[in-house]
Design a protein around this motif. Structure first.
Motif, PDB file in Angstrom:
ATOM      1  N   TRP A  58       0.797  -1.224   0.000  1.00 15.71           N
ATOM      2  CA  TRP A  58       0.000   0.000   0.000  1.00 15.71           C
ATOM      3  C   TRP A  58       0.835   1.282   0.000  1.00 15.71           C
ATOM      4  O   TRP A  58       0.500   2.230  -0.695  1.00 15.71           O
ATOM      5  N   CYS A  59       1.897   1.334   0.758  1.00 15.78           N
ATOM      6  CA  CYS A  59       2.647   2.601   0.882  1.00 15.78           C
ATOM      7  C   CYS A  59       4.009   2.577   0.206  1.00 15.78           C
ATOM      8  O   CYS A  59       4.613   3.617   0.014  1.00 15.78           O
ATOM      9  N   SER A  60       4.510   1.398  -0.127  1.00 18.68           N
ATOM     10  CA  SER A  60       5.839   1.273  -0.753  1.00 18.68           C
ATOM     11  C   SER A  60       5.758   0.308  -1.926  1.00 18.68           C
ATOM     12  O   SER A  60       6.598  -0.575  -2.095  1.00 18.68           O
ATOM     13  N   LYS A  61       4.728   0.487  -2.741  1.00 15.72           N
ATOM     14  CA  LYS A  61       4.450  -0.441  -3.847  1.00 15.72           C
ATOM     15  C   LYS A  61       5.632  -0.665  -4.786  1.00 15.72           C
ATOM     16  O   LYS A  61       5.852  -1.798  -5.212  1.00 15.72           O
ATOM     17  N   PRO A  62       6.454   0.359  -5.111  1.00 14.25           N
ATOM     18  CA  PRO A  62       7.595   0.090  -6.002  1.00 14.25           C
ATOM     19  C   PRO A  62       8.585  -0.920  -5.420  1.00 14.25           C
ATOM     20  O   PRO A  62       9.361  -1.529  -6.158  1.00 14.25           O
ATOM     21  N   CYS A  63       8.552  -1.105  -4.116  1.00 19.66           N
ATOM     22  CA  CYS A  63       9.489  -2.014  -3.446  1.00 19.66           C
ATOM     23  C   CYS A  63       8.828  -3.310  -2.996  1.00 19.66           C
ATOM     24  O   CYS A  63       9.449  -4.116  -2.308  1.00 19.66           O
ATOM     25  N   HIS A  64       7.576  -3.481  -3.363  1.00 19.70           N
ATOM     26  CA  HIS A  64       6.844  -4.685  -2.946  1.00 19.70           C
ATOM     27  C   HIS A  64       7.057  -5.802  -3.956  1.00 19.70           C
ATOM     28  O   HIS A  64       7.014  -5.593  -5.160  1.00 19.70           O
ATOM     29  N   SER A  65       7.319  -6.985  -3.439  1.00 23.29           N
ATOM     30  CA  SER A  65       7.382  -8.176  -4.291  1.00 23.29           C
ATOM     31  C   SER A  65       6.511  -9.239  -3.637  1.00 23.29           C
ATOM     32  O   SER A  65       6.453  -9.343  -2.411  1.00 23.29           O
ATOM     33  N   ALA A  66       5.818  -9.968  -4.433  1.00 19.24           N
ATOM     34  CA  ALA A  66       4.859 -10.958  -3.927  1.00 19.24           C
ATOM     35  C   ALA A  66       5.499 -12.063  -3.145  1.00 19.24           C
ATOM     36  O   ALA A  66       6.613 -12.334  -3.148  1.00 19.24           O
TER      37      ALA A  66
END
Length: 66
Positions: A58-66
């Motif tokens: 939600w807040c750091s989507k560019p750094c999120h990986s599934a």
């Protein structure tokens, strides 16, 4: 710049999520990472505490990986 935190409690998949201070999902049990311009730097800092860290969806989507 934002203050970032990493959740001290791992998610079921073992990840420790990195959150911005304005995220509605900032956990109670958190480690303060400090001020960063981008989530990428905050995730690098979080990996000093927890090797398996990534950004909040939600807040750091560019750094999120599934």
């Amino acid at each position: 710049m934002y203050v970032y935190y990493v959740n001290r409690n791992a998610q079921p998949n073992g990840n420790h999520e990195v959150h911005r201070s304005d995220c509605p999902f900032v956990p109670f049990n958190k480690q303060d990472l400090g001020y960063y311009l981008h989530c990428q730097s905050a995730v690098v800092a979080a990996k000093r505490y927890f090797a398996q860290s990534n950004g909040c969806y939600w807040c750091s989507k560019p750094c999120h990986s599934a």
